[in-house]
Design a protein around this motif. Structure first.
Motif, PDB file in Angstrom:
ATOM      1  N   LEU A  55       4.570   9.846   5.310  1.00 19.23           N
ATOM      2  CA  LEU A  55       3.342   9.364   4.675  1.00 19.23           C
ATOM      3  C   LEU A  55       3.595   8.924   3.238  1.00 19.23           C
ATOM      4  CD1 LEU A  55       0.624  11.904   5.884  1.00 19.23           C
ATOM      5  CD2 LEU A  55       0.479   9.422   6.082  1.00 19.23           C
ATOM      6  N   ALA A  56       4.438   9.666   2.534  1.00 15.53           N
ATOM      7  CA  ALA A  56       4.722   9.336   1.137  1.00 15.53           C
ATOM      8  C   ALA A  56       5.364   7.966   0.995  1.00 15.53           C
ATOM      9  CB  ALA A  56       5.630  10.405   0.521  1.00 15.53           C
ATOM     10  N   ALA A  57       6.026   7.499   2.048  1.00 16.82           N
ATOM     11  CA  ALA A  57       6.637   6.175   2.012  1.00 16.82           C
ATOM     12  C   ALA A  57       5.631   5.072   2.331  1.00 16.82           C
ATOM     13  CB  ALA A  57       7.797   6.113   3.007  1.00 16.82           C
ATOM     14  N   GLU A  58       4.423   5.437   2.770  1.00 17.89           N
ATOM     15  CA  GLU A  58       3.429   4.449   3.180  1.00 17.89           C
ATOM     16  C   GLU A  58       2.290   4.297   2.176  1.00 17.89           C
ATOM     17  OE1 GLU A  58       1.947   5.597   6.971  1.00 17.89           O
ATOM     18  OE2 GLU A  58       3.939   5.863   7.840  1.00 17.89           O
ATOM     19  N   VAL A  59       1.815   5.401   1.609  1.00 18.21           N
ATOM     20  CA  VAL A  59       0.606   5.353   0.786  1.00 18.21           C
ATOM     21  C   VAL A  59       0.867   4.598  -0.506  1.00 18.21           C
ATOM     22  CG1 VAL A  59      -0.307   7.496   1.736  1.00 18.21           C
ATOM     23  CG2 VAL A  59       1.149   7.577  -0.291  1.00 18.21           C
ATOM     24  N   VAL A  60      -0.178   3.980  -1.034  1.00 18.49           N
ATOM     25  CA  VAL A  60      -0.058   3.250  -2.301  1.00 18.49           C
ATOM     26  C   VAL A  60      -0.846   3.907  -3.419  1.00 18.49           C
ATOM     27  CG1 VAL A  60       0.409   1.043  -1.198  1.00 18.49           C
ATOM     28  CG2 VAL A  60      -1.965   1.712  -1.663  1.00 18.49           C
ATOM     29  N   ARG A  90      -8.596  12.799 -10.929  1.00 18.08           N
ATOM     30  CA  ARG A  90      -7.290  12.158 -11.084  1.00 18.08           C
ATOM     31  C   ARG A  90      -7.187  10.933 -10.184  1.00 18.08           C
ATOM     32  NH1 ARG A  90      -2.104  15.763 -10.830  1.00 18.08           N
ATOM     33  NH2 ARG A  90      -1.283  13.747 -11.504  1.00 18.08           N
ATOM     34  N   ALA A  91      -6.484   9.923 -10.686  1.00 17.03           N
ATOM     35  CA  ALA A  91      -6.223   8.705  -9.922  1.00 17.03           C
ATOM     36  C   ALA A  91      -4.794   8.275 -10.204  1.00 17.03           C
ATOM     37  CB  ALA A  91      -7.206   7.594 -10.310  1.00 17.03           C
ATOM     38  N   ALA A  92      -4.150   7.669  -9.195  1.00 15.29           N
ATOM     39  CA  ALA A  92      -2.750   7.278  -9.374  1.00 15.29           C
ATOM     40  C   ALA A  92      -2.376   6.201  -8.371  1.00 15.29           C
ATOM     41  CB  ALA A  92      -1.825   8.488  -9.215  1.00 15.29           C
ATOM     42  N   LEU A  93      -1.397   5.390  -8.744  1.00 13.81           N
ATOM     43  CA  LEU A  93      -0.758   4.433  -7.849  1.00 13.81           C
ATOM     44  C   LEU A  93       0.718   4.775  -7.731  1.00 13.81           C
ATOM     45  CD1 LEU A  93      -2.216   0.929  -8.870  1.00 13.81           C
ATOM     46  CD2 LEU A  93      -2.800   2.307  -6.869  1.00 13.81           C
ATOM     47  N   LEU A  94       1.317   4.419  -6.585  1.00 11.01           N
ATOM     48  CA  LEU A  94       2.744   4.634  -6.349  1.00 11.01           C
ATOM     49  C   LEU A  94       3.450   3.276  -6.425  1.00 11.01           C
ATOM     50  CD1 LEU A  94       1.256   7.110  -4.922  1.00 11.01           C
ATOM     51  CD2 LEU A  94       3.348   7.321  -3.569  1.00 11.01           C
ATOM     52  N   PRO A  95       4.040   2.939  -7.580  1.00 13.62           N
ATOM     53  CA  PRO A  95       4.634   1.606  -7.743  1.00 13.62           C
ATOM     54  C   PRO A  95       5.694   1.285  -6.699  1.00 13.62           C
ATOM     55  CG  PRO A  95       4.467   2.728  -9.860  1.00 13.62           C
ATOM     56  CD  PRO A  95       4.133   3.735  -8.814  1.00 13.62           C
ATOM     57  N   PHE A 121       3.688  -2.874   0.430  1.00 13.48           N
ATOM     58  CA  PHE A 121       2.333  -3.248   0.825  1.00 13.48           C
ATOM     59  C   PHE A 121       2.160  -4.763   0.816  1.00 13.48           C
ATOM     60  CE2 PHE A 121      -1.948  -4.542  -0.318  1.00 13.48           C
ATOM     61  CZ  PHE A 121      -2.755  -3.806   0.525  1.00 13.48           C
ATOM     62  N   GLY A 122       2.750  -5.433  -0.178  1.00 10.67           N
ATOM     63  CA  GLY A 122       2.547  -6.858  -0.330  1.00 10.67           C
ATOM     64  C   GLY A 122       3.471  -7.741   0.477  1.00 10.67           C
ATOM     65  N   GLU A 123       4.353  -7.146   1.282  1.00  9.89           N
ATOM     66  CA  GLU A 123       5.280  -7.961   2.065  1.00  9.89           C
ATOM     67  C   GLU A 123       4.520  -8.880   3.015  1.00  9.89           C
ATOM     68  OE1 GLU A 123       7.909  -5.292   4.015  1.00  9.89           O
ATOM     69  OE2 GLU A 123       9.048  -4.781   2.204  1.00  9.89           O
ATOM     70  N   GLY A 124       4.852 -10.167   2.962  1.00 13.30           N
ATOM     71  CA  GLY A 124       4.248 -11.140   3.854  1.00 13.30           C
ATOM     72  C   GLY A 124       2.897 -11.655   3.417  1.00 13.30           C
TER      73      GLY A 124
END
Length: 446
Positions: A192-197, A211-216, A222-225
Motif C-alpha cells: 500500500l505504501a508504494a501506491e498511496v499518494v 495532519r496532511a501529507a503527500l508522498l512525493p 500516479f501521473g504515468e500515462g
C-alpha cells in the motif's frame, strides 16, 4: 550416486511438534518467508525467525505487531528514501497554493499543523496503528481456530508427551500463527505504501487529527500515462488532501463514527471452523505456499453476517459521503487548473477499483475500504451546493443527525426540498423551549 527423494528432509506435523517440544524453536521459517513473499533476503529471514522464537517465549500470549511495521518498511524498499529537494519544494509550493484555493471553496478552517511531505517509511509508521486495529481481531480468531484444530489432530502418543514437556504448546502455536499473520499484514501495508499518494488516499483518516501529507515518491507513478505536468498533479492532490484533512478536523465526531462502525464489523467477526477443519486435514506444514494462500486469499474468513453487512453498508455510505464531498470541493477549488478534470477522473478510477495493495488488504482482513457510490454521492453534494451554497452544504457536517443518508444519495431532489422548505410556524410551547435553551428569564406570571 542417486539423488535422494526431495521430501527426505521435510518434516510432517508430528515431526514439527517433536522439534518444538525439544526446544528446537520455530519451524522452518526460511521457506515460509520465501513463500509469503517477505523481503529482506537472508537478513530478513533471520529477523523473522528471531521474532518467531521471541513470540513463542512471550508469556502474555499477545502478538508482537512490531514485525508488521518492520516487514512493511522492508517491502517499501528504495521508495522509503527521503524526497529530493526539488520534490520537497514542489510539494510545499503546491500546499501553499492549495490552501488559498481551498479557502474559497469551503468554510472549514485551515489546519493547525503545516502539511508536509512523507516518505513511504514515515507513512507506514504513522498509519500502522490503524491497520493493526483492523487486522488484530482477524488475526486472533484465525490463530485460535487453527491452534484448536491442529491440537485436536495430534496423535494421542504425541499429545501426552507434548502436555508433559510443553504445557503451553497451545500458546506457542497461537503465537506462531499470529506472528505469521503480522508478517503478512506488513507485506500488504508495504505494498500500500508504494501506491498511496497522500494521507487520506484510502478515504479513512489514517493520519493523526489535523495532519496532511503527500508522498512525493509516488506522485510520478500516479501521473504515468496522463501527459500532465507534474506540478499540476501535485497541486490537485494537495487540494484533495487538505480538503480531506479539514473535513475530519472540523467534524470531530466523524473519525469516531468511522472507527465505531469498523469496530462493529470486527465485533461480529467469526471463523468458519468447518473450513478451518478442512484446511487443516489436508494441510502439509511444509507446504508453505498453501499457508500463504490461506492467509492472503481470506479463505478462512467466513461469509459476512447480517450484522456485518449492516455495518459495512453504514461504512460504505459514510465513505461515499466523505469522498463525494471532497470531490465537489476539490473540483470547485481547482476549476482554474487546466487539466483538473483528467486528474479527477484518474482519482475516481483508482478509488473505484482499488490498487493491488488495497485489494490484498481486503482479502486479508475481509473489510473493503472503498466507497461503491462515489459518483452518486458527489452528484448529491453538487446539487446541495447549488441550492444552499458552500456554507450551507458544509453546515450539514456539524452533527451526525444532519448528515445525508443513503436514501438522500438516491434522491438528492427530495433532500434539497427538505433542506430548503420554509420553517413551520412555532407555537407557544416551541418558543418557551427555545427561551429555556437560550437561558432567557421566564416571563413573569400573570
Amino acid at each position: 550416486m542417486a539423488d535422494e527423494p526431495d521430501d527426505a528432509s521435510e518434516p510432517d506435523l508430528q515431526e514439527m511438534l517433536r522439534r518444538m517440544m525439544a526446544g528446537g524453536g520455530a519451524p522452518d521459517t526460511a521457506a515460509l518467508a520465501k513463500a509469503m513473499g517477505l523481503p529482506g533476503g537472508a537478513a530478513g529471514l533471520e529477523q523473522l525467525m528471531a521474532q518467531l522464537r521471541q513470540a513463542m517465549q512471550n508469556p502474555d500470549g499477545r502478538v508482537d505487531w512490531s514485525i508488521a511495521t518492520e516487514q512493511a518498511i522492508a517491502a517499501a524498499g528504495a521508495g522509503s528514501l527521503s524526497a529530493t529537494d526539488q520534490q520537497t519544494t514542489e510539494v510545499q509550493q503546491a500546499f501553499s497554493v492549495a490552501g488559498l484555493w481551498l479557502d474559497e471553496s469551503t468554510a472549514f478552517d485551515t489546519l493547525p499543523e503545516a502539511p508536509a511531505t512523507m516518505t513511504r517509511t514515515q507513512w507506514i509508521r504513522a498509519t500502522m496503528p490503524f491497520w493493526i486495529q483492523l487486522a488484530e481481531p482477524v488475526a486472533g480468531q484465525i490463530a485460535e481456530s487453527l491452534t484448536a484444530v491442529f491440537t485436536e489432530q495430534i496423535p494421542p502418543e504425541i499429545a501426552g508427551e507434548l502436555a508433559a514437556r510443553v504445557p503451553d504448546a497451545g500458546r506457542m502455536l497461537r503465537q506462531v500463527c499470529g506472528t505469521i499473520f503480522a508478517a503478512q499484514l506488513g507485506a500488504v501495508v508495504g505494498g500500500l505504501a508504494a501506491e498511496v499518494v497522500s494521507g487520506g488516499d484510502v478515504g479513512v483518516p489514517l493520519l493523526p487529527d489535523g495532519r496532511a501529507a503527500l508522498l512525493p515518491q509516488n506522485l510520478d507513478r500516479f501521473g504515468e500515462g496522463l501527459d500532465i505536468d507534474r506540478q499540476q498533479i501535485a497541486l490537485y492532490l494537495a487540494v484533495r488532501e487538505l480538503a480531506h484533512a479539514r473535513l475530519f478536523r472540523h467534524a470531530r465526531w466523524l473519525r469516531l463514527g468511522l472507527t465505531s462502525t469498523i469496530a462493529d464489523f470486527s465485533r461480529d467477526l467469526g471463523v468458519d471452523l468447518d473450513q478451518v477443519q478442512r484446511f487443516a486435514e489436508g494441510f502439509d506444514p511444509t507446504d508453505t505456499e498453501r499457508l500463504k494462500e490461506a492467509f492472503s486469499s481470506g479463505e478462512l474468513i467466513p461469509p459476512k453476517t447480517p450484522a456485518q453487512e449492516a455495518a459495512l453498508q453504514r461504512l460504505e455510505t459514510t465513505l461515499a459521503l466523505v469522498e463525494g464531498w471532497v470531490d465537489v470541493v476539490t473540483a470547485d477549488a481547482t476549476s482554474r487548473l487546466p487539466k483538473s478534470g483528467a486528474v479527477a477522473e484518474t482519482v475516481r478510477r483508482r478509488r473505484a477499483t482499488g490498487g493491488p495493495g488495497e485489494q490484498a488488504f481486503a482479502t486479508l482482513v475481509g473489510l473493503e475500504l472503498r466507497p461503491r457510490r462515489l459518483r452518486e454521492a458527489a452528484a448529491m453534494w453538487r446539487r446541495v451546493t447549488e441550492a444552499l451554497g458552500s456554507a450551507g452544504r458544509d453546515a450539514l457536517w456539524s452533527h451526525p443527525d444532519l448528515l445525508p443518508t443513503a436514501a438522500d444519495i438516491d434522491d438528492p431532489e427530495a433532500l434539497v426540498a427538505r433542506l430548503t422548505a420554509p420553517e413551520p410556524p412555532k407555537d407557544d410551547v416551541d418558543r418557551e423551549i427555545e427561551e429555556l435553551l437560550r437561558g432567557d428569564d421566564p416571563p413573569p406570571p400573570v
